[in-house]
Design a protein around this motif. Structure first.
Motif, PDB file in Angstrom:
ATOM      1  N   ASP A   1      11.919   9.299   7.591  1.00 26.83           N
ATOM      2  CA  ASP A   1      12.116   9.804   6.235  1.00 26.83           C
ATOM      3  C   ASP A   1      10.768   9.845   5.503  1.00 26.83           C
ATOM      4  OD1 ASP A   1      11.745   7.371   4.350  1.00 26.83           O
ATOM      5  OD2 ASP A   1      13.005   6.606   5.967  1.00 26.83           O
ATOM      6  N   GLY A   2      10.767  10.423   4.339  1.00 24.56           N
ATOM      7  CA  GLY A   2       9.499  10.648   3.636  1.00 24.56           C
ATOM      8  C   GLY A   2       9.146   9.593   2.607  1.00 24.56           C
ATOM      9  N   TYR A   3       9.832   8.457   2.635  1.00 25.00           N
ATOM     10  CA  TYR A   3       9.563   7.424   1.629  1.00 25.00           C
ATOM     11  C   TYR A   3       8.988   6.168   2.272  1.00 25.00           C
ATOM     12  CZ  TYR A   3      11.795  10.745  -1.374  1.00 25.00           C
ATOM     13  OH  TYR A   3      12.070  11.901  -2.065  1.00 25.00           O
TER      14      TYR A   3
ATOM     15  N   PRO B   1       1.794  18.085  -3.608  1.00 25.10           N
ATOM     16  CA  PRO B   1       0.647  18.282  -2.720  1.00 25.10           C
ATOM     17  C   PRO B   1       0.608  17.273  -1.576  1.00 25.10           C
ATOM     18  CG  PRO B   1      -0.026  16.993  -4.627  1.00 25.10           C
ATOM     19  CD  PRO B   1       1.438  17.282  -4.809  1.00 25.10           C
ATOM     20  N   LYS B   2       1.611  16.347  -1.632  1.00 27.71           N
ATOM     21  CA  LYS B   2       1.598  15.232  -0.688  1.00 27.71           C
ATOM     22  C   LYS B   2       1.552  15.701   0.762  1.00 27.71           C
ATOM     23  CE  LYS B   2       3.775  10.813  -1.540  1.00 27.71           C
ATOM     24  NZ  LYS B   2       5.035  10.133  -1.857  1.00 27.71           N
ATOM     25  N   GLN B   3       2.426  16.680   1.089  1.00 29.65           N
ATOM     26  CA  GLN B   3       2.539  17.069   2.501  1.00 29.65           C
ATOM     27  C   GLN B   3       1.257  17.701   3.031  1.00 29.65           C
ATOM     28  OE1 GLN B   3       6.067  19.420   2.065  1.00 29.65           O
ATOM     29  NE2 GLN B   3       4.966  21.290   1.548  1.00 29.65           N
TER      30      GLN B   3
ATOM     31  N   PHE C   1      14.258  20.261   4.444  1.00 29.86           N
ATOM     32  CA  PHE C   1      15.196  19.343   5.116  1.00 29.86           C
ATOM     33  C   PHE C   1      16.469  19.173   4.287  1.00 29.86           C
ATOM     34  CE2 PHE C   1      11.214  17.303   7.088  1.00 29.86           C
ATOM     35  CZ  PHE C   1      11.340  18.041   8.246  1.00 29.86           C
ATOM     36  N   ASP C   2      16.309  19.191   2.959  1.00 27.92           N
ATOM     37  CA  ASP C   2      17.486  19.056   2.090  1.00 27.92           C
ATOM     38  C   ASP C   2      18.438  20.229   2.335  1.00 27.92           C
ATOM     39  OD1 ASP C   2      16.599  16.815  -0.151  1.00 27.92           O
ATOM     40  OD2 ASP C   2      14.919  17.951   0.657  1.00 27.92           O
ATOM     41  N   VAL C   3      17.865  21.408   2.499  1.00 18.34           N
ATOM     42  CA  VAL C   3      18.684  22.603   2.740  1.00 18.34           C
ATOM     43  C   VAL C   3      19.291  22.534   4.149  1.00 18.34           C
ATOM     44  CG1 VAL C   3      18.695  25.130   2.855  1.00 18.34           C
ATOM     45  CG2 VAL C   3      17.265  23.975   1.156  1.00 18.34           C
TER      46      VAL C   3
ATOM     47  N   LYS D   1      11.291  22.966 -16.129  1.00 21.32           N
ATOM     48  CA  LYS D   1       9.867  22.860 -16.437  1.00 21.32           C
ATOM     49  C   LYS D   1       9.014  23.372 -15.274  1.00 21.32           C
ATOM     50  CE  LYS D   1       6.735  19.881 -18.447  1.00 21.32           C
ATOM     51  NZ  LYS D   1       6.208  18.616 -17.975  1.00 21.32           N
ATOM     52  N   ARG D   2       9.434  22.968 -14.056  1.00 24.58           N
ATOM     53  CA  ARG D   2       8.695  23.415 -12.864  1.00 24.58           C
ATOM     54  C   ARG D   2       8.725  24.930 -12.752  1.00 24.58           C
ATOM     55  NH1 ARG D   2      10.259  20.196  -7.510  1.00 24.58           N
ATOM     56  NH2 ARG D   2       9.020  21.923  -6.690  1.00 24.58           N
ATOM     57  N   MET D   3       9.878  25.506 -13.139  1.00 32.91           N
ATOM     58  CA  MET D   3      10.046  26.949 -12.967  1.00 32.91           C
ATOM     59  C   MET D   3       9.205  27.776 -13.925  1.00 32.91           C
ATOM     60  SD  MET D   3      13.914  27.541 -12.023  1.00 32.91           S
ATOM     61  CE  MET D   3      14.445  27.231 -10.363  1.00 32.91           C
TER      62      MET D   3
HETATM   63  N1  UDP Z   1       9.857  13.766  -0.645  1.00 36.01           N
HETATM   64  C1  UDP Z   1       9.549  12.821   0.306  1.00 36.01           C
HETATM   65  N2  UDP Z   1       8.713  11.809  -0.043  1.00 36.01           N
HETATM   66  C2  UDP Z   1       8.162  11.693  -1.267  1.00 36.01           C
HETATM   67  C3  UDP Z   1       8.470  12.689  -2.224  1.00 36.01           C
HETATM   68  C4  UDP Z   1       9.318  13.720  -1.877  1.00 36.01           C
HETATM   69  O1  UDP Z   1      10.005  12.881   1.429  1.00 36.01           O
HETATM   70  O2  UDP Z   1       7.418  10.748  -1.504  1.00 36.01           O
HETATM   71  C5  UDP Z   1      10.750  14.869  -0.256  1.00 36.01           C
HETATM   72  C6  UDP Z   1      11.976  15.045  -1.111  1.00 36.01           C
HETATM   73  O3  UDP Z   1      12.993  14.145  -0.712  1.00 36.01           O
HETATM   74  C7  UDP Z   1      12.310  16.492  -0.839  1.00 36.01           C
HETATM   75  C8  UDP Z   1      10.935  17.130  -0.650  1.00 36.01           C
HETATM   76  O4  UDP Z   1      10.051  16.059  -0.378  1.00 36.01           O
HETATM   77  O5  UDP Z   1      13.022  16.592   0.370  1.00 36.01           O
HETATM   78  C9  UDP Z   1      10.391  17.868  -1.855  1.00 36.01           C
HETATM   79  O6  UDP Z   1      11.331  18.718  -2.330  1.00 36.01           O
HETATM   80  P1  UDP Z   1      11.033  19.760  -3.479  1.00 36.01           P
HETATM   81  O7  UDP Z   1      12.264  20.547  -3.666  1.00 36.01           O
HETATM   82  O8  UDP Z   1      10.393  19.085  -4.642  1.00 36.01           O
HETATM   83  O9  UDP Z   1       9.902  20.608  -2.745  1.00 36.01           O
HETATM   84  P2  UDP Z   1       9.488  22.111  -2.792  1.00 36.01           P
HETATM   85  O10 UDP Z   1      10.305  22.775  -1.721  1.00 36.01           O
HETATM   86  O11 UDP Z   1       9.754  22.628  -4.178  1.00 36.01           O
HETATM   87  O12 UDP Z   1       8.035  21.974  -2.461  1.00 36.01           O
END
Ligand code: UDP
Length: 240
Positions: free
Chosen positions: A137-139, A165-167, A189-191, A222-224
């Motif tokens: 997972d990403g946390y 910008p994390k990824q 992944f959520d989708v 706000k993001r939009m």
């Molecule tokens: N996420 C994560 N770790 C973090 C912060 C975010 O794994 O520390 C995941 C979050 O659960 C989500 C994704 O990163 O699945 C970001 O989703 P968002 O819709 O914000 O991203 P976008 O597609 O708009 O870049």
């Protein structure tokens, strides 16, 4: 690289259809190339504009694709059209299909633990041919184990869904660990897990996916605002 680019606000986007891009990625996989893919939407371009370090990181990617109608429109505005959207989600799914038929080694990183668990189940059921060599997972606080795992298993495809910008920062920092296709996938992944629904096709076709998301998640408002702000800046840039 084999694609020409169109530069939108100092970010060079590849001029390629989804099909052309996937063909190139297949070649990269076959030739065991290390590649870094960024799928950039207007929000990312604006963020890069205000954060030079992040901009340098995404510009170091091998491919930046236009993830959103805003980028396509911006390219039209400057009379250097891009063929079509190349989204993170669609590219990830297409690569998973390739991985399934070619038995590629895949690593998944990102999203909440329960989302990643659902993604793993889905991948095992829907893409049984994939060699899923690891996931997390990403946390996480520490990435030592994750990196050791990647280094050890040498996945061919690594999908990183930590949001920007994390990824991109994380990928850039760790690229040398594997000769793989590394791709930031945002909330894909959520989708894929089914926990966040993608907009119905009518919304997608009308280019109103953003509107659907706004209805579902009003806190994204706000993001939009990044999208109109981005379009306004583009027009201003064009006039100048
Ligand atoms: N996420 C994560 N770790 C973090 C912060 C975010 O794994 O520390 C995941 C979050 O659960 C989500 C994704 O990163 O699945 C970001 O989703 P968002 O819709 O914000 O991203 P976008 O597609 O708009 O870049």
């Amino acid at each position: 690289m084999s694609f020409s680019t169109v530069t939108v606000m100092d970010v060079p986007f590849i001029k390629a259809t989804n099909q052309e891009f996937l063909t190139q990625l297949q070649t990269d996989i076959d030739q065991k190339k290390r590649r870094f893919i960024v799928t950039a939407n207007p929000e990312i371009v604006l963020y890069a504009k205000d954060h030079p370090e992040y901009k340098a990181i995404i510009k170091a990617a091998d491919y930046i694709t236009p993830d959103g109608i805003g980028i396509i429109k911006a390219a039209q505005t400057i009379h250097q059209p891009l063929p079509e959207r190349v989204t993170g989600y669609d590219t990830m799914v297409a690569l998973l299909e390739k991985a399934n038929t070619q038995h590629l080694r895949v690593y998944l990183l990102g999203a909440k633990p329960e989302v990643m668990a659902a993604v793993v189940t889905k991948v095992q059921q829907q893409y049984p041919g994939i060699d899923l060599v690891g996931y997390h997972d990403g946390y996480f606080k520490e990435d030592t184990q994750i990196l050791a795992d990647i280094h050890d298993k040498q996945p061919q495809l690594i999908f990183v869904g930590l949001g920007y910008p994390k990824q991109e920062n994380w990928i850039k920092q760790n690229l040398t660990q594997a000769q793989a296709i590394w791709m930031g996938v945002g909330g894909s992944f959520d989708v894929l897990s089914g926990m966040t629904k993608r907009a119905p096709k009518v919304f997608q076709d009308a280019h109103l996916e953003w509107f659907y998301r706004l209805l579902k998640e009003p806190t994204r408002f706000k993001r939009m605002l990044a999208i109109p702000k981005f379009m306004w800046l583009m027009r201003k840039e064009k006039r100048a």
